[in-house]
Design a protein around this motif. Sequence first.
Motif, PDB file in Angstrom:
ATOM      1  N   ALA A   1      43.570  30.818  45.634  1.00  0.00           N
ATOM      2  CA  ALA A   1      44.349  30.781  46.860  1.00  0.00           C
ATOM      3  C   ALA A   1      45.819  30.833  46.475  1.00  0.00           C
ATOM      4  O   ALA A   1      46.173  30.773  45.292  1.00  0.00           O
ATOM      5  N   SER A   2      46.670  30.961  47.459  1.00  0.00           N
ATOM      6  CA  SER A   2      48.104  30.935  47.205  1.00  0.00           C
ATOM      7  C   SER A   2      48.791  30.271  48.381  1.00  0.00           C
ATOM      8  O   SER A   2      48.223  30.147  49.469  1.00  0.00           O
ATOM      9  N   VAL A   3      49.999  29.820  48.154  1.00  0.00           N
ATOM     10  CA  VAL A   3      50.800  29.207  49.204  1.00  0.00           C
ATOM     11  C   VAL A   3      52.149  29.917  49.238  1.00  0.00           C
ATOM     12  O   VAL A   3      52.820  30.048  48.212  1.00  0.00           O
ATOM     13  N   GLN A   4      52.527  30.396  50.405  1.00  0.00           N
ATOM     14  CA  GLN A   4      53.813  31.056  50.580  1.00  0.00           C
ATOM     15  C   GLN A   4      54.864  30.006  50.923  1.00  0.00           C
ATOM     16  O   GLN A   4      54.668  29.182  51.821  1.00  0.00           O
TER      17      GLN A   4
ATOM     18  N   GLN B   1      46.912  29.112  58.108  1.00  0.00           N
ATOM     19  CA  GLN B   1      46.222  30.312  57.629  1.00  0.00           C
ATOM     20  C   GLN B   1      46.347  31.411  58.677  1.00  0.00           C
ATOM     21  O   GLN B   1      45.749  31.324  59.743  1.00  0.00           O
ATOM     22  N   PRO B   2      47.148  32.449  58.413  1.00  0.00           N
ATOM     23  CA  PRO B   2      47.281  33.530  59.395  1.00  0.00           C
ATOM     24  C   PRO B   2      45.960  34.297  59.536  1.00  0.00           C
ATOM     25  O   PRO B   2      45.381  34.706  58.528  1.00  0.00           O
TER      26      PRO B   2
ATOM     27  N   GLY C   1      48.389  31.816  51.667  1.00  0.00           N
ATOM     28  CA  GLY C   1      48.367  33.234  51.340  1.00  0.00           C
ATOM     29  C   GLY C   1      46.982  33.659  50.909  1.00  0.00           C
ATOM     30  O   GLY C   1      46.074  32.830  50.783  1.00  0.00           O
ATOM     31  N   GLY C   2      46.836  34.909  50.666  1.00  0.00           N
ATOM     32  CA  GLY C   2      45.535  35.423  50.259  1.00  0.00           C
ATOM     33  C   GLY C   2      45.252  35.153  48.797  1.00  0.00           C
ATOM     34  O   GLY C   2      46.084  34.656  48.047  1.00  0.00           O
ATOM     35  N   GLY C   3      44.069  35.468  48.402  1.00  0.00           N
ATOM     36  CA  GLY C   3      43.656  35.345  47.013  1.00  0.00           C
ATOM     37  C   GLY C   3      42.452  36.234  46.776  1.00  0.00           C
ATOM     38  O   GLY C   3      41.864  36.762  47.714  1.00  0.00           O
TER      39      GLY C   3
ATOM     40  N   LYS D   1      38.583  29.514  56.302  1.00  0.00           N
ATOM     41  CA  LYS D   1      38.996  30.250  57.499  1.00  0.00           C
ATOM     42  C   LYS D   1      39.504  31.630  57.128  1.00  0.00           C
ATOM     43  O   LYS D   1      39.201  32.620  57.799  1.00  0.00           O
ATOM     44  N   GLY D   2      40.268  31.713  56.043  1.00  0.00           N
ATOM     45  CA  GLY D   2      40.794  33.006  55.626  1.00  0.00           C
ATOM     46  C   GLY D   2      39.722  33.963  55.150  1.00  0.00           C
ATOM     47  O   GLY D   2      39.871  35.183  55.275  1.00  0.00           O
TER      48      GLY D   2
END
Length: 445
Positions: A150-153, A395-396, A325-327, A134-135
């Motif tokens: 990928a990342s996780v906030q 996912q924003p 988060g983004g990657g 989705k991102g």
Amino acid sequence: MRRNRVLAAVAAGLLLTGALTACSATGEGGPVTVKLLQFQEARADVVKDLIPEFEKAMAKKGRPVKVDLVTDILTDDQFRTKITQQFYSGTAPDVVDMGGSNVTGMAGAGYLLKLDTYLRTWDGWDEYYPSVKKGARQRDGSYYSVPHEASVQSLFYRKDVLQRLGIDTAQPRTWNELIARLKKVRAKTGEAPLVIPAGTAWGGGSWTEGLLPIVAGTGSTLYDEKSGKWKLRSKGLSATFDLYADLVEADLLPVRDLHNPNPWEPTKYEKFPQGTLPVAAQGSWGWKYDWGPEGAAPIKNSREKIGTWDYPALVPGTEPAPISGGGFGYSVNADAAHPDAAVELAKWLSSGKALARQLTAVGAVSPRAGLADTAPYSNEPSLLQAEGKLKSSIQPPLGDGEDRVSQAVQSATAKILAGEADGSQAADAFAEEAEQLLGSTRVAE
């Protein structure tokens, strides 16, 4: 004229989905050459060692490919400026490793190859987590990069410090619950106990690591993918700016440090390791780059001393949630002479042992399932734990103009830090500046 060439190249790339041959697109024999750009040293170092393995693997398949690695160490802003100039002038490399925020604008400009057909015929694509897909999906519904991390906030916290102070370390359900705990910490230590990037000194981090993860969990629409417009006023945004104001008013944020030219140094690199500031908003890369054995500020036995919380609920009707988060991802130049070879490189680097080595080198989370038993990634329990949260993460949605929205966030939160605005006033200032920077055509009514 260039736009026509780009569209023609995209169309050609979609048609060339058969097996990669040993011949070049012009029919010449011998290996084809693919130029790959890396602009961060850690990524370049690990990929440099992987390239010979890729070349051997392709040679065994009878598809000889030579990879020319271009290492150009730049800041994010320098990279964005330079690669845009290169795409415009037709001198950009075949494959570019970059963050997703760069992909949106470049794909919209026609600089990147649409990868949908390649991905649909690649079994590896089925292993990617839905939040990652989705991102990476752009406004037109297509993909222009192969995500390889990928990342996780989360909110990182010092378990040892809070336990010593007698503070509950269970997942806080709401921000009010967490604030009550933070006030107890403040009363016992006399220090601001929480850092969330804010203001202008932190730059883009005040957006990506500060406001965005908080507002993403409120359920309010920030960017509408269908219309391609930003919604600059919402219940979630108002609640988020109010939260910043409440934290400042209660002396829970280190305001002086946030005005520092490098605000991450006194907060994440000094006070969090010392334990005097025990809670920090951070991405999963913090395990490696910030507090790991080779990080900027190593914390001995970090896995025993540090825990993570999902972002607490801020508005009624929501639940605590991790934020995706983004990657970085590999994008292919729409004008690449050998698009099949370029895509093959992107897929190989985003698979198996090659992917495991890159993830470990930069402290990133795997964007796809199946690597839990692949070394050296399998030896990183903190990253594996973060990967587990991708399945339930939020996912924003982000779109073109993100850099302008970021600028408005920095300015609005700076007003709160300076005592020049409360939450409502900051929300208004944000909406007005963001609309001015974006232009009214990109703002939802």
